[in-house]
Design a protein around this motif. Structure first.
Motif, short mmCIF file in Angstrom:
data_model
loop_
_atom_site.label_atom_id
_atom_site.label_comp_id
_atom_site.label_asym_id
_atom_site.label_seq_id
_atom_site.Cartn_x
_atom_site.Cartn_y
_atom_site.Cartn_z
N LEU A 185 0.85 -1.16 0.07
CA LEU A 185 0.05 0.16 -0.14
C LEU A 185 0.93 1.47 0.06
N SER A 186 1.96 1.29 0.52
CA SER A 186 2.89 2.49 0.70
C SER A 186 3.44 2.42 -0.64
N LYS A 187 3.81 1.65 -1.50
CA LYS A 187 4.29 1.79 -2.88
C LYS A 187 3.07 2.16 -3.72
N LEU A 188 1.92 1.58 -3.50
CA LEU A 188 0.64 2.15 -4.30
C LEU A 188 0.22 3.60 -4.17
N TYR A 189 0.49 4.17 -2.84
CA TYR A 189 0.15 5.45 -2.50
C TYR A 189 1.19 6.30 -2.69
N ASP A 190 2.54 5.67 -2.81
CA ASP A 190 3.74 6.67 -2.42
C ASP A 190 3.70 7.45 -1.24
N VAL A 191 3.47 6.79 -0.26
CA VAL A 191 3.35 7.20 1.38
C VAL A 191 4.31 6.39 2.00
N THR A 192 4.88 6.82 3.30
CA THR A 192 5.82 5.81 3.99
C THR A 192 4.83 4.92 4.85
N THR A 193 5.64 3.76 5.06
CA THR A 193 4.93 2.81 5.96
C THR A 193 4.71 3.47 7.31
N ILE B 70 10.55 11.58 6.01
CA ILE B 70 10.61 11.83 4.40
C ILE B 70 10.68 10.38 3.78
N LYS B 71 10.24 10.20 2.73
CA LYS B 71 10.15 8.90 2.15
C LYS B 71 11.20 9.09 0.77
N MET B 72 12.43 8.38 0.96
CA MET B 72 13.21 8.65 0.02
C MET B 72 12.94 7.70 -1.42
N SER B 73 12.68 8.65 -2.16
CA SER B 73 12.09 8.13 -3.53
C SER B 73 12.60 9.29 -4.61
N ILE B 74 12.47 8.95 -5.93
CA ILE B 74 12.68 9.85 -6.87
C ILE B 74 11.64 10.96 -6.92
N SER B 75 10.30 10.58 -6.51
CA SER B 75 9.41 11.71 -6.63
C SER B 75 9.67 12.79 -5.45
#
Length: 254
Positions: free
Chosen positions: A54-62, A73-78
């Motif tokens: 779900l964290s990947k689906l919604y691009d949020v942290t667990t 802060i979620k470390m991602s390209i976005s």
């Protein structure tokens, strides 16, 4: 029980924000719609695997899904982070490269002044073939360039082949089979070492947009470089004066 209710509430709000149906989300979690509905309504708990998906689906942290923490802060390209591939990771990167290399195992960094995209990566440089432009241990900021014709002659590039990662200076030519590359670590530009690689062996070609270096230039070297620059400027001015003088002499002679 309260924690379960809060989780159910958050994932329900996220689903509605994204305008997803329960069936759509349930399929992403590989469970039935009925099972997912029980999670949203807090009648059933949620397993770790579903939290991660779900964290990947919604691009949020667990952390946000579990605790509602919005300040992690979620470390991602976005979010403006770029994956870093150190020297020790080069071999694994090449081995696992399949058009979109897995990046989960790499460190991620944010670089002030750079606007990262999906095609940017950081690579640590090994060796001194590009000294003094790029030194061993420097980290180069690279961006994928899909069209070779868009790269200017003399540009710095990082090339990923089937067997290696190369940092070189590109030399444009009309050869449809081979690409010419140069090293920088020579005093005379005319004696720069050249190499050729088959264009079909290139898996990815990246423009070097900048570098991060841990090398500090000693003060005496800065002073020396300043003196050399002053001498070069004086020599250039002398050449111009000699040229003007020769023109005057030629005019008088005629």
């Amino acid at each position: 029980m309260k924690g379960r209710q809060e989780i159910g509430k958050r994932i329900k709000e996220l689903r509605r924000e994204h305008k997803f149906s329960q069936k759509f989300v349930a399929e992403r979690l590989f469970i039935s719609q009925a099972a997912y509905s029980l999670i949203e309504s807090s009648q059933n708990g949620i397993v770790a695997e579903h939290i991660v998906n779900l964290s990947k689906l919604y691009d949020v942290t667990t952390d946000y899904l579990l605790k509602g923490d919005k300040f992690v802060i979620k470390m991602s390209i976005s979010n403006g982070f770029v994956p870093y591939i150190g020297v020790s990771a080069h071999a694994g990167f090449i081995e696992n490269y399949d058009g979109e290399a897995p990046l989960d195992n790499y460190d991620w960094y944010r670089i002030p002044g750079f606007n990262p995209t999906q095609n940017q990566k950081l690579f640590e440089v090994e060796g001194n073939s590009m000294a003094p432009t790029i030194l061993s241990g420097d980290v180069v900021i690279c961006q994928t360039q899909k069209k070779l014709e868009n790269i200017l002659d003399g540009s710095l590039v990082l090339i990923i082949t089937k067997n290696s990662i190369l940092v070189k200076r590109i030399r444009k030519n009309d050869d449809t089979t081979f690409l010419t590359l140069e090293n920088d670590n020579v005093e005379d530009e005319n004696e720069r070492e050249k190499m050729e690689i088959k264009k079909q062996d290139i898996r990815e070609l990246m423009m070097i947009r900048g570098k991060i270096s841990g090398v500090l230039v000693p003060h005496h070297e800065i002073a020396s470089k300043g003196k050399i620059k002053a001498l070069e400027d004086a020599l250039e001015m002398l050449k111009k004066e000699v040229y003007k003088l020769n023109k005057k002499i030629a005019a008088i002679s005629h």
